[in-house]
Design a protein around this motif. Structure first.
Motif, mmCIF file in Angstrom:
data_model
loop_
_atom_site.group_PDB
_atom_site.id
_atom_site.type_symbol
_atom_site.label_atom_id
_atom_site.label_comp_id
_atom_site.label_asym_id
_atom_site.label_seq_id
_atom_site.Cartn_x
_atom_site.Cartn_y
_atom_site.Cartn_z
ATOM 1 N N VAL A 1 2.912 -0.259 -10.273
ATOM 2 C CA VAL A 1 3.606 -0.672 -9.056
ATOM 3 C C VAL A 1 4.794 0.269 -8.898
ATOM 4 C CG1 VAL A 1 4.805 -2.543 -7.862
ATOM 5 C CG2 VAL A 1 2.927 -3.078 -9.418
ATOM 6 N N GLY A 2 4.836 0.967 -7.773
ATOM 7 C CA GLY A 2 5.904 1.936 -7.542
ATOM 8 C C GLY A 2 6.605 1.683 -6.223
ATOM 9 N N LYS A 3 7.772 2.261 -6.100
ATOM 10 C CA LYS A 3 8.551 2.120 -4.865
ATOM 11 C C LYS A 3 9.018 3.488 -4.422
ATOM 12 C CE LYS A 3 12.564 -0.133 -2.894
ATOM 13 N NZ LYS A 3 13.728 -0.980 -3.145
ATOM 14 N N GLU A 4 8.757 3.781 -3.147
ATOM 15 C CA GLU A 4 9.180 5.041 -2.572
ATOM 16 C C GLU A 4 9.558 4.807 -1.120
ATOM 17 O OE1 GLU A 4 7.081 9.128 -2.323
ATOM 18 O OE2 GLU A 4 6.827 8.385 -4.386
ATOM 19 N N ASN A 5 10.779 5.128 -0.750
ATOM 20 C CA ASN A 5 11.264 4.973 0.628
ATOM 21 C C ASN A 5 11.054 3.550 1.145
ATOM 22 O OD1 ASN A 5 11.970 7.683 0.652
ATOM 23 N ND2 ASN A 5 9.971 8.301 1.437
ATOM 24 N N HIS A 6 11.425 2.556 0.384
ATOM 25 C CA HIS A 6 11.353 1.134 0.744
ATOM 26 C C HIS A 6 9.929 0.615 0.916
ATOM 27 C CE1 HIS A 6 15.646 1.350 1.198
ATOM 28 N NE2 HIS A 6 15.512 2.352 2.068
ATOM 29 N N ILE A 7 8.940 1.352 0.438
ATOM 30 C CA ILE A 7 7.542 0.925 0.479
ATOM 31 C C ILE A 7 7.053 0.778 -0.957
ATOM 32 C CG2 ILE A 7 5.177 1.528 1.174
ATOM 33 C CD1 ILE A 7 6.845 0.992 3.586
ATOM 34 N N VAL B 1 -16.053 2.430 -13.166
ATOM 35 C CA VAL B 1 -14.604 2.430 -13.030
ATOM 36 C C VAL B 1 -14.289 2.278 -11.551
ATOM 37 C CG1 VAL B 1 -12.481 3.753 -13.384
ATOM 38 C CG2 VAL B 1 -14.353 3.943 -15.016
ATOM 39 N N VAL B 2 -13.360 1.369 -11.226
ATOM 40 C CA VAL B 2 -12.983 1.129 -9.838
ATOM 41 C C VAL B 2 -11.500 1.444 -9.676
ATOM 42 C CG1 VAL B 2 -12.881 -0.572 -7.985
ATOM 43 C CG2 VAL B 2 -14.681 -0.735 -9.687
ATOM 44 N N HIS B 3 -11.172 2.245 -8.651
ATOM 45 C CA HIS B 3 -9.785 2.571 -8.321
ATOM 46 C C HIS B 3 -9.491 2.031 -6.932
ATOM 47 C CE1 HIS B 3 -9.473 5.444 -11.616
ATOM 48 N NE2 HIS B 3 -10.661 5.897 -11.257
ATOM 49 N N CYS B 4 -8.288 1.505 -6.734
ATOM 50 C CA CYS B 4 -7.869 1.091 -5.393
ATOM 51 C C CYS B 4 -6.342 1.031 -5.355
ATOM 52 C CB CYS B 4 -8.487 -0.247 -5.010
ATOM 53 S SG CYS B 4 -8.082 -1.576 -6.128
ATOM 54 N N HIS B 5 -5.804 0.955 -4.157
ATOM 55 C CA HIS B 5 -4.360 0.843 -4.010
ATOM 56 C C HIS B 5 -4.038 0.014 -2.779
ATOM 57 C CE1 HIS B 5 -5.015 4.124 -1.139
ATOM 58 N NE2 HIS B 5 -3.900 3.719 -0.582
ATOM 59 N N GLY B 6 -2.833 -0.504 -2.765
ATOM 60 C CA GLY B 6 -2.336 -1.256 -1.620
ATOM 61 C C GLY B 6 -0.858 -0.963 -1.465
ATOM 62 N N GLN B 7 -0.359 -1.070 -0.245
ATOM 63 C CA GLN B 7 1.069 -0.839 -0.041
ATOM 64 C C GLN B 7 1.623 -1.777 1.009
ATOM 65 O OE1 GLN B 7 1.269 3.368 0.481
ATOM 66 N NE2 GLN B 7 0.724 3.294 2.630
ATOM 67 N N LYS C 1 2.952 -8.467 -1.838
ATOM 68 C CA LYS C 1 1.950 -8.174 -0.807
ATOM 69 C C LYS C 1 1.204 -6.874 -1.101
ATOM 70 C CE LYS C 1 4.075 -10.726 2.955
ATOM 71 N NZ LYS C 1 4.757 -10.648 4.260
ATOM 72 N N SER C 2 1.895 -5.881 -1.655
ATOM 73 C CA SER C 2 1.200 -4.637 -1.995
ATOM 74 C C SER C 2 0.191 -4.894 -3.110
ATOM 75 C CB SER C 2 2.192 -3.542 -2.397
ATOM 76 O OG SER C 2 2.684 -3.724 -3.698
ATOM 77 N N ALA C 3 0.545 -5.749 -4.068
ATOM 78 C CA ALA C 3 -0.395 -6.105 -5.141
ATOM 79 C C ALA C 3 -1.571 -6.888 -4.580
ATOM 80 C CB ALA C 3 0.315 -6.915 -6.225
ATOM 81 N N ILE C 4 -1.305 -7.811 -3.677
ATOM 82 C CA ILE C 4 -2.376 -8.605 -3.057
ATOM 83 C C ILE C 4 -3.311 -7.703 -2.263
ATOM 84 C CG2 ILE C 4 -2.848 -10.346 -1.281
ATOM 85 C CD1 ILE C 4 -0.310 -11.809 -2.338
#
Length: 188
Positions: free
Chosen positions: A42-48, A62-68, A74-77
């Motif tokens: 979980v990272g933060k860049e420019n308030h996102i 292997v499965v990769h995905c991301h959310g923001q 909410k980004s984790a969800i």
């Protein structure tokens, strides 16, 4: 089962770690069984906030995905919803394939994969490139299975042995968002 949850440019609280671990375990166990290994950043860049999830479920899966989002939960969800969608789509396609046709499993070929780091090229010196060598497998798949595997792994290119003709093929994500397929056995 190993789940590693880390923060990039922020400290992650126990509540968020517990939430991600619980949901991740629930999603994977619902569709596939147990997780071999998972890494969540979980990272933060420019308030996102951006949550990157990489789940190693079985030997070749292997499965990769991301959310923001502007909220870390909410980004984790968002990332977990993408993970669930990809795994359920894979499971459905896998079940359809088994039900509708005979599939002969071929042993994957071994290949070497190289990562080149040319960060010191502009140093003005004769500095050698750093090369990382990793063992990789080239699976035998149909074109649709290769596209599915490329989507699940969230990569832009995948080399595979075509189950239909035994030749090496490549599928790749084009800049317009569509999938390209390179089959050298077909004449132009």
């Amino acid at each position: 089962m190993t789940i590693i949850i880390t923060g990039k440019h922020l400290e992650i609280g126990e509540s968020l770690k517990t939430h991600i671990e619980t949901e991740l375990t629930s999603i994977v166990s619902r569709y596939m069984g147990e997780i071999l290994e998972a890494q969540v950043v979980v990272g933060k860049e420019n308030h996102i906030f951006r949550t990157d999830i990489s789940v190693h479920i079985s030997k070749n899966f292997v499965v990769h995905c991301h959310g923001q989002d502007t909220d870390p939960y909410k980004s984790a969800i968002n990332a977990l919803e993408k993970l669930e969608s990809r795994i359920s789509r894979y499971k459905k396609r896998l079940n359809d394939r088994r039900r509708h046709r005979d599939h002969h499993d071929h042993a994957p070929m071994q290949a070497q994969q190289y990562v080149l780091h040319g960060e010191n090229e502009d140093a003005g010196e004769d500095v050698p490139l750093i090369i990382a060598e990793m063992a990789s497998e080239i699976p035998t798949l149909t074109v649709s299975e290769a596209v599915m595997k490329m989507d699940l792994a969230d990569v832009t290119i995948l080399m595979f042995r075509n189950a239909g003709n035994g030749q090496f093929n490549v599928v790749h994500r084009r800049t317009d968002g569509h999938v390209g397929w390179i089959d050298p056995t077909h004449p132009v």
